[in-house]
Design a protein around this motif. Structure first.
Motif, PDB file in Angstrom:
ATOM      1  N   ALA A   1      20.757 -23.287   0.168  1.00  0.00           N
ATOM      2  CA  ALA A   1      20.233 -24.646   0.042  1.00  0.00           C
ATOM      3  C   ALA A   1      19.109 -24.673  -0.987  1.00  0.00           C
ATOM      4  O   ALA A   1      18.185 -23.857  -0.950  1.00  0.00           O
ATOM      5  CB  ALA A   1      19.724 -25.140   1.391  1.00  0.00           C
ATOM      6  N   ASP A   2      19.196 -25.612  -1.928  1.00  0.00           N
ATOM      7  CA  ASP A   2      18.189 -25.718  -2.982  1.00  0.00           C
ATOM      8  C   ASP A   2      16.905 -26.324  -2.413  1.00  0.00           C
ATOM      9  O   ASP A   2      16.927 -27.450  -1.904  1.00  0.00           O
ATOM     10  CB  ASP A   2      18.720 -26.596  -4.115  1.00  0.00           C
ATOM     11  CG  ASP A   2      17.898 -26.462  -5.385  1.00  0.00           C
ATOM     12  OD1 ASP A   2      17.036 -25.566  -5.435  1.00  0.00           O
ATOM     13  OD2 ASP A   2      18.130 -27.246  -6.319  1.00  0.00           O
ATOM     14  N   PRO A   3      15.764 -25.633  -2.474  1.00  0.00           N
ATOM     15  CA  PRO A   3      14.525 -26.217  -1.960  1.00  0.00           C
ATOM     16  C   PRO A   3      14.114 -27.428  -2.793  1.00  0.00           C
ATOM     17  O   PRO A   3      14.315 -27.452  -4.012  1.00  0.00           O
ATOM     18  CB  PRO A   3      13.507 -25.083  -2.096  1.00  0.00           C
ATOM     19  CG  PRO A   3      14.060 -24.189  -3.147  1.00  0.00           C
ATOM     20  CD  PRO A   3      15.551 -24.286  -3.034  1.00  0.00           C
ATOM     21  N   PRO A   4      13.573 -28.467  -2.168  1.00  0.00           N
ATOM     22  CA  PRO A   4      13.199 -29.672  -2.913  1.00  0.00           C
ATOM     23  C   PRO A   4      12.018 -29.430  -3.841  1.00  0.00           C
ATOM     24  O   PRO A   4      11.220 -28.516  -3.627  1.00  0.00           O
ATOM     25  CB  PRO A   4      12.830 -30.665  -1.805  1.00  0.00           C
ATOM     26  CG  PRO A   4      12.378 -29.798  -0.681  1.00  0.00           C
ATOM     27  CD  PRO A   4      13.235 -28.570  -0.743  1.00  0.00           C
ATOM     28  N   ARG A   5      11.924 -30.244  -4.898  1.00  0.00           N
ATOM     29  CA  ARG A   5      10.747 -30.197  -5.768  1.00  0.00           C
ATOM     30  C   ARG A   5      10.347 -31.598  -6.166  1.00  0.00           C
ATOM     31  O   ARG A   5      11.169 -32.527  -6.164  1.00  0.00           O
ATOM     32  CB  ARG A   5      10.996 -29.337  -7.002  1.00  0.00           C
ATOM     33  CG  ARG A   5      11.861 -29.967  -8.095  1.00  0.00           C
ATOM     34  CD  ARG A   5      11.885 -29.037  -9.305  1.00  0.00           C
ATOM     35  NE  ARG A   5      12.763 -29.481 -10.362  1.00  0.00           N
ATOM     36  CZ  ARG A   5      12.380 -30.247 -11.398  1.00  0.00           C
ATOM     37  NH1 ARG A   5      11.139 -30.651 -11.484  1.00  0.00           N
ATOM     38  NH2 ARG A   5      13.258 -30.591 -12.331  1.00  0.00           N
TER      39      ARG A   5
ATOM     40  N   ASP B   1      12.713 -16.499  -3.625  1.00  0.00           N
ATOM     41  CA  ASP B   1      12.575 -15.953  -2.273  1.00  0.00           C
ATOM     42  C   ASP B   1      13.895 -16.048  -1.508  1.00  0.00           C
ATOM     43  O   ASP B   1      14.301 -15.111  -0.804  1.00  0.00           O
ATOM     44  CB  ASP B   1      11.479 -16.695  -1.509  1.00  0.00           C
ATOM     45  CG  ASP B   1      10.085 -16.380  -2.028  1.00  0.00           C
ATOM     46  OD1 ASP B   1       9.928 -15.381  -2.753  1.00  0.00           O
ATOM     47  OD2 ASP B   1       9.148 -17.142  -1.706  1.00  0.00           O
ATOM     48  N   LEU B   2      14.575 -17.181  -1.643  1.00  0.00           N
ATOM     49  CA  LEU B   2      15.857 -17.358  -0.965  1.00  0.00           C
ATOM     50  C   LEU B   2      16.924 -16.420  -1.539  1.00  0.00           C
ATOM     51  O   LEU B   2      17.730 -15.851  -0.798  1.00  0.00           O
ATOM     52  CB  LEU B   2      16.316 -18.811  -1.086  1.00  0.00           C
ATOM     53  CG  LEU B   2      15.446 -19.857  -0.370  1.00  0.00           C
ATOM     54  CD1 LEU B   2      15.898 -21.266  -0.728  1.00  0.00           C
ATOM     55  CD2 LEU B   2      15.501 -19.650   1.140  1.00  0.00           C
TER      56      LEU B   2
ATOM     57  N   ARG C   1      10.161 -20.380  -4.801  1.00  0.00           N
ATOM     58  CA  ARG C   1      10.843 -20.597  -3.532  1.00  0.00           C
ATOM     59  C   ARG C   1      12.341 -20.305  -3.660  1.00  0.00           C
ATOM     60  O   ARG C   1      12.966 -19.767  -2.747  1.00  0.00           O
ATOM     61  CB  ARG C   1      10.589 -22.023  -3.035  1.00  0.00           C
ATOM     62  CG  ARG C   1       9.149 -22.211  -2.539  1.00  0.00           C
ATOM     63  CD  ARG C   1       8.883 -23.595  -2.009  1.00  0.00           C
ATOM     64  NE  ARG C   1       8.826 -24.580  -3.073  1.00  0.00           N
ATOM     65  CZ  ARG C   1       9.553 -25.684  -3.109  1.00  0.00           C
ATOM     66  NH1 ARG C   1      10.427 -25.955  -2.148  1.00  0.00           N
ATOM     67  NH2 ARG C   1       9.425 -26.543  -4.109  1.00  0.00           N
ATOM     68  N   ARG C   2      12.923 -20.648  -4.804  1.00  0.00           N
ATOM     69  CA  ARG C   2      14.331 -20.305  -5.037  1.00  0.00           C
ATOM     70  C   ARG C   2      14.514 -18.787  -5.059  1.00  0.00           C
ATOM     71  O   ARG C   2      15.462 -18.248  -4.486  1.00  0.00           O
ATOM     72  CB  ARG C   2      14.795 -20.885  -6.370  1.00  0.00           C
ATOM     73  CG  ARG C   2      15.248 -22.344  -6.336  1.00  0.00           C
ATOM     74  CD  ARG C   2      15.722 -22.748  -7.710  1.00  0.00           C
ATOM     75  NE  ARG C   2      16.725 -23.799  -7.645  1.00  0.00           N
ATOM     76  CZ  ARG C   2      17.534 -24.105  -8.655  1.00  0.00           C
ATOM     77  NH1 ARG C   2      17.474 -23.434  -9.783  1.00  0.00           N
ATOM     78  NH2 ARG C   2      18.416 -25.084  -8.526  1.00  0.00           N
TER      79      ARG C   2
ATOM     80  N   ASP D   1       6.455 -23.231  -8.864  1.00  0.00           N
ATOM     81  CA  ASP D   1       6.516 -23.123  -7.408  1.00  0.00           C
ATOM     82  C   ASP D   1       7.964 -23.237  -6.917  1.00  0.00           C
ATOM     83  O   ASP D   1       8.383 -22.512  -6.010  1.00  0.00           O
ATOM     84  CB  ASP D   1       5.655 -24.220  -6.766  1.00  0.00           C
ATOM     85  CG  ASP D   1       5.756 -24.204  -5.246  1.00  0.00           C
ATOM     86  OD1 ASP D   1       5.266 -23.251  -4.626  1.00  0.00           O
ATOM     87  OD2 ASP D   1       6.327 -25.158  -4.680  1.00  0.00           O
ATOM     88  N   TRP D   2       8.713 -24.143  -7.526  1.00  0.00           N
ATOM     89  CA  TRP D   2      10.128 -24.321  -7.167  1.00  0.00           C
ATOM     90  C   TRP D   2      10.917 -23.050  -7.453  1.00  0.00           C
ATOM     91  O   TRP D   2      11.715 -22.600  -6.630  1.00  0.00           O
ATOM     92  CB  TRP D   2      10.673 -25.506  -7.953  1.00  0.00           C
ATOM     93  CG  TRP D   2      12.094 -25.849  -7.725  1.00  0.00           C
ATOM     94  CD1 TRP D   2      12.733 -26.007  -6.531  1.00  0.00           C
ATOM     95  CD2 TRP D   2      13.072 -26.103  -8.747  1.00  0.00           C
ATOM     96  NE1 TRP D   2      14.051 -26.357  -6.737  1.00  0.00           N
ATOM     97  CE2 TRP D   2      14.281 -26.427  -8.075  1.00  0.00           C
ATOM     98  CE3 TRP D   2      13.031 -26.117 -10.135  1.00  0.00           C
ATOM     99  CZ2 TRP D   2      15.444 -26.729  -8.776  1.00  0.00           C
ATOM    100  CZ3 TRP D   2      14.192 -26.433 -10.832  1.00  0.00           C
ATOM    101  CH2 TRP D   2      15.372 -26.732 -10.160  1.00  0.00           C
TER     102      TRP D   2
END
Length: 250
Positions: A65-69, A92-93, A89-90, A85-86
């Motif tokens: 799932a793509d984290p929101p930005r 990390d996933l 988080r990507r 930051d985006w």
């Protein structure tokens, strides 16, 4: 995971997948996909068709799932911080998915991984975080190449440069002083704000796909038409990918 292939698959036409890309795809056990949502189902279907045609039997697809930005940042420094930051988080996933996978992994990238794509930056972040694997990059047909081919043009005049930029930078800096300007990632039709009177534009949307749409002409004469058509296409499909070339005195 012992090795990762980052594979450019072209601008949208499955036939743009190169022989080198096919050879890499056939070696992959697990493909990692960062989800783009239901609106872009058509892109998912293109990718699925490529895998059905070329991937080895028994391959897996792991969807992340793509984290929101934040999408409404105006200040250039804040925008860079938001994107950084985006990407973190990507990454990390991706690190979690890589560590849970054996064998050979793959990521399919629209166009080419070298041009306005964050995949390689995220892969390097994962490696910097301590996850260990080898990786290879397979080039693909970029949307800039697809645009030039669709309009049957050369991206530059003889001996002149090509400037590749974004809609955000075009609004802030204007068109390049010399040569031709290719503009990507322009959700605001920034070309319509240019005051230059001698600009020519070559615009294309959904390049290589069944709904490919092209408009070309003096910017002042066709700008409103492009804006209207772009809005119609986005409204009907729920998403749009477009790119354009600007040049003076054509």
């Amino acid at each position: 995971m012992r090795k990762l292939y980052v594979v450019g698959i072209g601008a949208g036409d499955p036939r743009q997948v190169t022989v080198q890309a096919i050879e890499a795809i056939r070696q992959v056990d697990t493909f990692f996909v960062i989800g783009k949502g239901e609106a872009k189902r058509e892109l998912t279907e293109v990718r699925a068709a490529i895998l059905a045609e070329h991937a080895a039997a028994g391959h897996r697809v792991v969807t992340i799932a793509d984290p929101p930005r934040e999408r409404t940042v105006d200040d250039a420094t804040d925008y860079r911080d938001v994107v950084e930051d985006w990407h973190r988080r990507r990454a990390d996933l991706l690190a979690e998915a890589f560590e849970a996978t054996d064998g050979v992994g793959g990521i399919l990238v629209w166009g080419d991984p070298s041009l306005y794509d964050s995949t390689l930056r995220m892969v390097q972040r994962v490696l910097a975080g301590g996850t260990r694997f080898d990786y290879a990059v397979i080039p693909g047909v970029t949307s800039a190449q697809a645009l030039a081919a669709a309009h049957r043009i050369v991206l530059h005049e003889i001996g002149e440069p090509v400037h590749i930029t974004t809609g955000r930078r075009l609004r802030a800096e204007g068109i390049a002083a010399e040569g031709s300007t290719v503009v990507m990632l322009d959700g605001d039709c920034s070309f319509a704000e240019l005051s230059d009177t001698d600009l020519h534009i070559w615009w294309g949307a959904y390049l290589g796909m069944p709904d490919e749409t092209l408009i070309e002409g003096p910017l002042r004469a066709v700008a409103d038409r492009i804006v209207r058509r772009r809005n119609e296409l986005r409204e009907s499909k729920g998403w749009i990918m477009d790119i354009y070339l600007l040049r003076r005195g054509d």
